[in-house]
Design a protein around this motif. Structure first.
Motif, PDB file in Angstrom:
ATOM      1  N   THR A   1     -39.557 -55.412   8.220  1.00 49.74           N
ATOM      2  CA  THR A   1     -40.508 -56.632   7.420  1.00 49.74           C
ATOM      3  C   THR A   1     -41.073 -55.871   6.056  1.00 49.74           C
ATOM      4  O   THR A   1     -42.198 -56.287   5.876  1.00 49.74           O
ATOM      5  N   LEU A   2     -40.522 -55.180   5.180  1.00 50.94           N
ATOM      6  CA  LEU A   2     -41.240 -54.449   4.321  1.00 50.94           C
ATOM      7  C   LEU A   2     -41.480 -55.602   3.233  1.00 50.94           C
ATOM      8  O   LEU A   2     -40.706 -56.561   2.917  1.00 50.94           O
ATOM      9  N   PRO A   3     -42.612 -55.580   2.411  1.00 55.81           N
ATOM     10  CA  PRO A   3     -42.882 -56.334   1.344  1.00 55.81           C
ATOM     11  C   PRO A   3     -41.567 -56.496   0.159  1.00 55.81           C
ATOM     12  O   PRO A   3     -41.431 -57.530  -0.202  1.00 55.81           O
ATOM     13  N   TYR A   4     -41.003 -55.481   0.103  1.00 54.96           N
ATOM     14  CA  TYR A   4     -39.943 -55.437  -0.913  1.00 54.96           C
ATOM     15  C   TYR A   4     -38.794 -56.651  -0.628  1.00 54.96           C
ATOM     16  O   TYR A   4     -38.307 -57.261  -1.464  1.00 54.96           O
ATOM     17  N   LEU A   5     -38.450 -56.688   0.707  1.00 56.08           N
ATOM     18  CA  LEU A   5     -37.606 -57.746   1.359  1.00 56.08           C
ATOM     19  C   LEU A   5     -38.182 -59.209   1.317  1.00 56.08           C
ATOM     20  O   LEU A   5     -37.334 -60.094   1.014  1.00 56.08           O
ATOM     21  N   GLU A   6     -39.445 -59.186   1.701  1.00 58.80           N
ATOM     22  CA  GLU A   6     -39.912 -60.423   1.577  1.00 58.80           C
ATOM     23  C   GLU A   6     -40.378 -61.023   0.085  1.00 58.80           C
ATOM     24  O   GLU A   6     -40.367 -62.274   0.107  1.00 58.80           O
ATOM     25  N   GLU A   7     -40.312 -60.362  -0.871  1.00 59.28           N
ATOM     26  CA  GLU A   7     -40.553 -60.571  -2.239  1.00 59.28           C
ATOM     27  C   GLU A   7     -39.269 -60.363  -3.085  1.00 59.28           C
ATOM     28  O   GLU A   7     -39.310 -60.396  -4.451  1.00 59.28           O
ATOM     29  N   TRP A   8     -38.191 -60.466  -2.245  1.00 55.59           N
ATOM     30  CA  TRP A   8     -36.851 -60.049  -2.986  1.00 55.59           C
ATOM     31  C   TRP A   8     -36.662 -61.214  -4.303  1.00 55.59           C
ATOM     32  O   TRP A   8     -36.787 -62.136  -3.840  1.00 55.59           O
ATOM     33  N   LYS A   9     -36.336 -60.535  -5.227  1.00 59.97           N
ATOM     34  CA  LYS A   9     -35.701 -61.448  -6.561  1.00 59.97           C
ATOM     35  C   LYS A   9     -34.460 -60.639  -6.782  1.00 59.97           C
ATOM     36  O   LYS A   9     -34.494 -59.727  -7.108  1.00 59.97           O
ATOM     37  N   ASN A  10     -33.583 -61.780  -7.023  1.00 60.69           N
ATOM     38  CA  ASN A  10     -32.186 -61.236  -7.403  1.00 60.69           C
ATOM     39  C   ASN A  10     -32.065 -60.628  -8.588  1.00 60.69           C
ATOM     40  O   ASN A  10     -31.366 -59.415  -8.430  1.00 60.69           O
ATOM     41  N   SER A  11     -32.646 -60.693  -9.564  1.00 65.08           N
ATOM     42  CA  SER A  11     -32.644 -60.127 -11.020  1.00 65.08           C
ATOM     43  C   SER A  11     -33.240 -58.719 -10.991  1.00 65.08           C
ATOM     44  O   SER A  11     -33.257 -57.967 -11.779  1.00 65.08           O
ATOM     45  N   GLU A  12     -34.342 -58.673 -10.067  1.00 64.51           N
ATOM     46  CA  GLU A  12     -35.119 -57.449  -9.989  1.00 64.51           C
ATOM     47  C   GLU A  12     -34.853 -56.271  -8.807  1.00 64.51           C
ATOM     48  O   GLU A  12     -35.301 -55.330  -8.733  1.00 64.51           O
ATOM     49  N   CYS A  13     -34.151 -56.940  -7.866  1.00 68.28           N
ATOM     50  CA  CYS A  13     -34.164 -56.066  -6.734  1.00 68.28           C
ATOM     51  C   CYS A  13     -32.646 -55.715  -6.426  1.00 68.28           C
ATOM     52  O   CYS A  13     -31.787 -56.399  -6.660  1.00 68.28           O
ATOM     53  N   ASP A  14     -32.452 -54.567  -5.911  1.00 68.79           N
ATOM     54  CA  ASP A  14     -30.925 -54.131  -5.539  1.00 68.79           C
ATOM     55  C   ASP A  14     -31.139 -53.143  -4.149  1.00 68.79           C
ATOM     56  O   ASP A  14     -31.930 -52.810  -3.681  1.00 68.79           O
ATOM     57  N   LEU A  15     -29.748 -52.803  -3.620  1.00 69.49           N
ATOM     58  CA  LEU A  15     -29.791 -52.192  -2.563  1.00 69.49           C
ATOM     59  C   LEU A  15     -30.324 -50.728  -2.601  1.00 69.49           C
ATOM     60  O   LEU A  15     -30.998 -50.251  -1.694  1.00 69.49           O
ATOM     61  N   MET A  16     -29.929 -49.928  -3.776  1.00 66.88           N
ATOM     62  CA  MET A  16     -30.402 -48.627  -3.730  1.00 66.88           C
ATOM     63  C   MET A  16     -32.027 -48.637  -3.803  1.00 66.88           C
ATOM     64  O   MET A  16     -32.577 -47.734  -3.233  1.00 66.88           O
ATOM     65  N   THR A  17     -32.918 -49.253  -4.599  1.00 68.02           N
ATOM     66  CA  THR A  17     -34.132 -49.454  -4.510  1.00 68.02           C
ATOM     67  C   THR A  17     -34.731 -49.722  -3.137  1.00 68.02           C
ATOM     68  O   THR A  17     -35.428 -49.126  -2.745  1.00 68.02           O
ATOM     69  N   LEU A  18     -34.062 -50.830  -2.438  1.00 67.48           N
ATOM     70  CA  LEU A  18     -34.164 -51.000  -1.000  1.00 67.48           C
ATOM     71  C   LEU A  18     -34.183 -49.855  -0.196  1.00 67.48           C
ATOM     72  O   LEU A  18     -35.117 -49.460   0.497  1.00 67.48           O
ATOM     73  N   LEU A  19     -33.153 -49.177  -0.077  1.00 71.09           N
ATOM     74  CA  LEU A  19     -33.183 -47.891   0.607  1.00 71.09           C
ATOM     75  C   LEU A  19     -34.241 -46.851   0.245  1.00 71.09           C
ATOM     76  O   LEU A  19     -34.739 -46.158   1.304  1.00 71.09           O
ATOM     77  N   ARG A  20     -34.434 -46.733  -0.826  1.00 71.12           N
ATOM     78  CA  ARG A  20     -35.384 -45.708  -1.397  1.00 71.12           C
ATOM     79  C   ARG A  20     -37.002 -46.111  -0.867  1.00 71.12           C
ATOM     80  O   ARG A  20     -37.715 -45.337  -0.354  1.00 71.12           O
ATOM     81  N   VAL A  21     -36.993 -47.526  -0.985  1.00 68.24           N
ATOM     82  CA  VAL A  21     -38.384 -48.133  -0.364  1.00 68.24           C
ATOM     83  C   VAL A  21     -38.278 -47.838   1.166  1.00 68.24           C
ATOM     84  O   VAL A  21     -39.582 -47.425   1.685  1.00 68.24           O
TER      85      VAL A  21
END
Length: 192
Positions: free
Chosen positions: A110-130
């Motif tokens: 339940t990371l904030p990155y997932l909860e605040e996901w925005k299509n044009s700003e978020c991606d899989l690589m950044t998610l894994l790094r977070v």
């Protein structure tokens, strides 16, 4: 020989944004080599199931100057990348959840990155790094010291296999032995 990104693309049903999803997974697999893409059944909280693309495996996390491989599973719905992946920590039998700030009791991330996901700003690589950074600060799992006795639920700690024995008259009965050789308690009594 087909390019691995094309292989991933062919795995995806046509309802996915195949080119985009395949490219993101391909890039992630280049950096996180123990993740494996697969189509599998995802069970939603209401019990419905759906075939979804997933990435399953481990991500390397630094904690206290040691590298730990944290087992994860990321599920991609057909609406990805408009919606965030559904992410879980999947501990092995020797591990247990440390539910808390970023992990629910069922292992959902339940990371904030997932909860605040925005299509044009978020991606899989950044998610894994977070995930790598956050799990390095607050580990989602730990090793159990003695999983069979200390951490196992009561019913599992005292579970014994019955033996089928026969009496002299040929009738059968079940015998359940106790480890401590003490007699069983009377009805309606329990150790748990």
């Amino acid at each position: 020989m087909p390019h691995f990104e094309d292989v991933i693309k062919k795995m995806l049903p046509k309802t996915y944004h195949r080119k985009h999803v395949a490219h993101e997974i391909y890039v992630a697999l280049h950096h996180f080599k123990s993740l494996v893409p697969m189509m599998d059944k995802y069970v939603y909280n209401d019990g419905t199931t759906k075939n979804l693309m997933s990435l399953t495996g481990t991500i390397p996390v630094m904690f206290a100057d040691q590298t730990y491989n944290i087992p994860v599973c990321l599920w991609f719905e057909e609406s990805y990348p408009q919606t965030a992946p559904i992410c879980y920590v999947r501990p092995t039998r020797e591990m247990m959840f440390l539910s808390g700030k970023y992990i629910s009791s069922n292992g959902e991330v339940t990371l904030p990155y997932l909860e605040e996901w925005k299509n044009s700003e978020c991606d899989l690589m950044t998610l894994l790094r977070v995930m790598v950074v956050m799990f390095g600060e607050i580990p989602p799992v730990c090793m159990q010291s003695h999983p069979e006795t200390e951490e196992a639920p009561c019913w599992l700690q005292f579970h014994r296999q019955p033996e089928v024995l026969s009496k002299a008259d040929g009738s059968l009965y079940l015998h359940l032995a106790r480890e401590d050789d003490l007699p069983f308690q009377q009805e309606n009594e329990t150790n748990c």
